[in-house]
Design a protein around this motif. Sequence first.
Motif, PDB file in Angstrom:
ATOM      1  N   THR A  76       0.712  -1.146  -0.072  1.00 51.08           N
ATOM      2  CA  THR A  76      -0.163   0.086  -0.537  1.00 51.08           C
ATOM      3  C   THR A  76       0.957   1.318   0.208  1.00 51.08           C
ATOM      4  OG1 THR A  76      -0.055  -0.158   2.364  1.00 51.08           O
ATOM      5  CG2 THR A  76      -2.204  -0.928   1.097  1.00 51.08           C
ATOM      6  N   THR A 182     -11.253  -1.334   1.042  1.00 48.05           N
ATOM      7  CA  THR A 182     -11.381  -0.301   1.519  1.00 48.05           C
ATOM      8  C   THR A 182     -10.596   1.141   1.586  1.00 48.05           C
ATOM      9  OG1 THR A 182     -10.652   0.597   4.345  1.00 48.05           O
ATOM     10  CG2 THR A 182      -9.183  -0.759   2.633  1.00 48.05           C
ATOM     11  N   ARG A 184      -8.715   4.479   0.636  1.00 43.48           N
ATOM     12  CA  ARG A 184      -7.170   4.370   1.362  1.00 43.48           C
ATOM     13  C   ARG A 184      -7.360   6.041   2.206  1.00 43.48           C
ATOM     14  NH1 ARG A 184      -2.683   4.415  -0.435  1.00 43.48           N
ATOM     15  NH2 ARG A 184      -3.233   3.576  -2.151  1.00 43.48           N
ATOM     16  N   TRP A 187      -7.796   4.451   5.769  1.00 39.12           N
ATOM     17  CA  TRP A 187      -6.372   3.088   5.742  1.00 39.12           C
ATOM     18  C   TRP A 187      -5.474   4.072   5.686  1.00 39.12           C
ATOM     19  CZ3 TRP A 187      -5.700  -2.062   4.427  1.00 39.12           C
ATOM     20  CH2 TRP A 187      -4.101  -2.030   4.827  1.00 39.12           C
ATOM     21  N   GLY A 192      -3.290   1.910   8.311  1.00 40.92           N
ATOM     22  CA  GLY A 192      -2.937   0.868   7.706  1.00 40.92           C
ATOM     23  C   GLY A 192      -2.919  -0.457   8.306  1.00 40.92           C
ATOM     24  N   TYR A 206      -8.946  -4.390  12.362  1.00 40.78           N
ATOM     25  CA  TYR A 206      -8.514  -3.342  11.023  1.00 40.78           C
ATOM     26  C   TYR A 206     -10.135  -2.740  11.634  1.00 40.78           C
ATOM     27  CZ  TYR A 206      -8.597  -0.162   6.927  1.00 40.78           C
ATOM     28  OH  TYR A 206      -8.570   1.185   6.883  1.00 40.78           O
TER      29      TYR A 206
END
Length: 310
Positions: A76, A182, A184, A187, A192, A206
Motif C-alpha cells: 500500500t 477499503t 484510502r 486506510w 493500515g 482493522y
Amino acid sequence: MSKIDIILVSYNTAEYTKRAIASVYEETKKTSFRIIMVDNDSKDNSVELIASEFPEVEIIQTGANLGFAGGVNVGTKASNSEYILLLNPDTVILEGAIDKLFEYALSTPKAGVWGGITLNNDLSLNPNNARARLSFKTLLFSALGLSKAFNKSCFFNHDNYGCWDRKSEREVDVVTGCFFLTPRHLWEDLQGLDETFFMYAEEADYCIRAIKKGYQPRVTPDAKIIHHGGVSETNLSGKMLKLLKGKAELINKHAKSWEKPIHKGLLQLHVLNKLLSLKLLSLFKKDKLETLKEWQTVYKQRNEWLKGYR
C-alpha cells in the motif's frame, strides 16, 4: 491514477497466484485497477512466473517473510489509488466480482470496509467471508462445541452468522482479508494493518478500529470469489498456532482488562475440548490419529500462543 490498487501478498503460491491474477484481468472490465504483488521471499518460482506471465503487474520483493500484514503495508505504500483491495493469492474472481464490489462500495460509503461471498472450488458456499468479533458469547459457544453442533443458528453460531444464507447483503463485524475493499482515506487514518499480527486476525483488528471510527463493514452477495484457504501453510498445527495467536492478540488489544483472562480461558478450553473429542474419536477411527497429533502439538504450546504476538 487507478480507482483500485489490488494488493496481493504471495508466499510460495506460484500457480495459485497466476490463477488469481489471470481471473482479475479476465473478470474486471468496468473498474480501472493496478495489481501490486508483494512477494514475501518465496522459495518457489513465484516472482519469475508472474513477471513472465503478467509484465504489467508491479512486483515488490521484500527479501523476508513479513507476514500478511507486513506485506500488505509494503504494497500500500507503493500505491496511490482511491481504494485498496486486499486479495489473497488462493482466490479466483468470478463474474465481475471486483466491478460489483466497487459499485456496492460507491452505493454504501459509510461501510468503510466491503466484502463479497466466498465459494469453495466446487462452487459450494464457503461461509468464512465474514464473522462477528470475539466476545464472551462467541468464545463460550465455540469452546463448548455448540457453534459447530448448531452451525445454522445465529444464536449459537453468531461467530459465523450461522443463520445467514449469504444470499442477502448485511452489516458484519469483520470482512475476511482474502477479498477486502477499503478507501484510502480510512486506510491512512487507521495507519493500515497492525503489523503486530503476523498472520490472521489483522483484518478483524482493522474492522474493529473502523467501527470505532463510526463505520460499519458490509457484505454484498453479488460479488463472488473462490477462496481455497491456507495454501501457504503446510500443516494443521502450524495454521492453528497462528490463528490462536491472532485471536489472543485481538483479546490483548480490544478486550477489557477483566475480560482478558476469561476470554483466553475460553480459547484454551476450545482447544482442550477439541483434543479430548479427537482422542475419543481416534479409538474408533484410526485415520484421526494424525489430526490428534497435530492438536496435541497445539495444546502443548498453549502458554506460547495465549500470549498473542507480544
